[in-house]
Design a protein around this motif. Structure first.
Motif, PDB file in Angstrom:
ATOM      1  N   THR A  37      69.707  50.660 -11.033  1.00 52.08           N
ATOM      2  CA  THR A  37      68.790  51.665 -11.569  1.00 52.08           C
ATOM      3  C   THR A  37      67.457  51.599 -10.826  1.00 52.08           C
ATOM      4  O   THR A  37      66.876  50.534 -10.641  1.00 52.08           O
ATOM      5  N   HIS A  38      67.004  52.755 -10.394  1.00 53.00           N
ATOM      6  CA  HIS A  38      65.705  52.878  -9.725  1.00 53.00           C
ATOM      7  C   HIS A  38      64.614  52.797 -10.768  1.00 53.00           C
ATOM      8  O   HIS A  38      64.776  53.301 -11.900  1.00 53.00           O
ATOM      9  N   PRO A  39      63.462  52.184 -10.461  1.00 55.86           N
ATOM     10  CA  PRO A  39      62.384  52.077 -11.443  1.00 55.86           C
ATOM     11  C   PRO A  39      61.948  53.425 -12.033  1.00 55.86           C
ATOM     12  O   PRO A  39      61.575  53.492 -13.192  1.00 55.86           O
TER      13      PRO A  39
END
Length: 93
Positions: free
Chosen positions: A86-88
């Motif tokens: 998951t990307h921030p």
């Protein structure tokens, strides 16, 4: 874990039509089973190629491997797997 899986079918061109159709049917059936099990989430065709891109979800790489080798056309596939994180920017505030 989520995985982006790219497959290209390398079934020999001289494969008899009846065997090719039998394998395709078995492949569709297994894909439906993987969907029902929650492992195969999405599947896209790659235009102009005998290839797909799939979004898979598995507990770990070993479970994903087991799912992929269960595909009837496994031995004729060129497969590339990318583990996804998951990307921030996607995390809820």
């Amino acid at each position: 874990m989520e995985f982006l899986v790219r497959t290209e079918n390398k079934l020999p061109v001289d494969t008899p039509d009846d065997l090719r159709e039998k394998l395709r049917g078995a492949e569709r059936e297994r894909a439906l089973e993987l969907r029902e099990a929650g492992i195969l989430k999405r599947l896209w065709r790659v235009p102009g190629r005998n290839a797909t891109i799939g979004l898979y979800e598995a507990a770990d790489a070993a479970q994903l491997h087991d799912a992929l080798v269960s595909l009837p056309m496994w031995k004729w596939m060129d497969i590339t797997v990318e583990a996804l994180a998951t990307h921030p920017q996607e995390k809820a505030p």
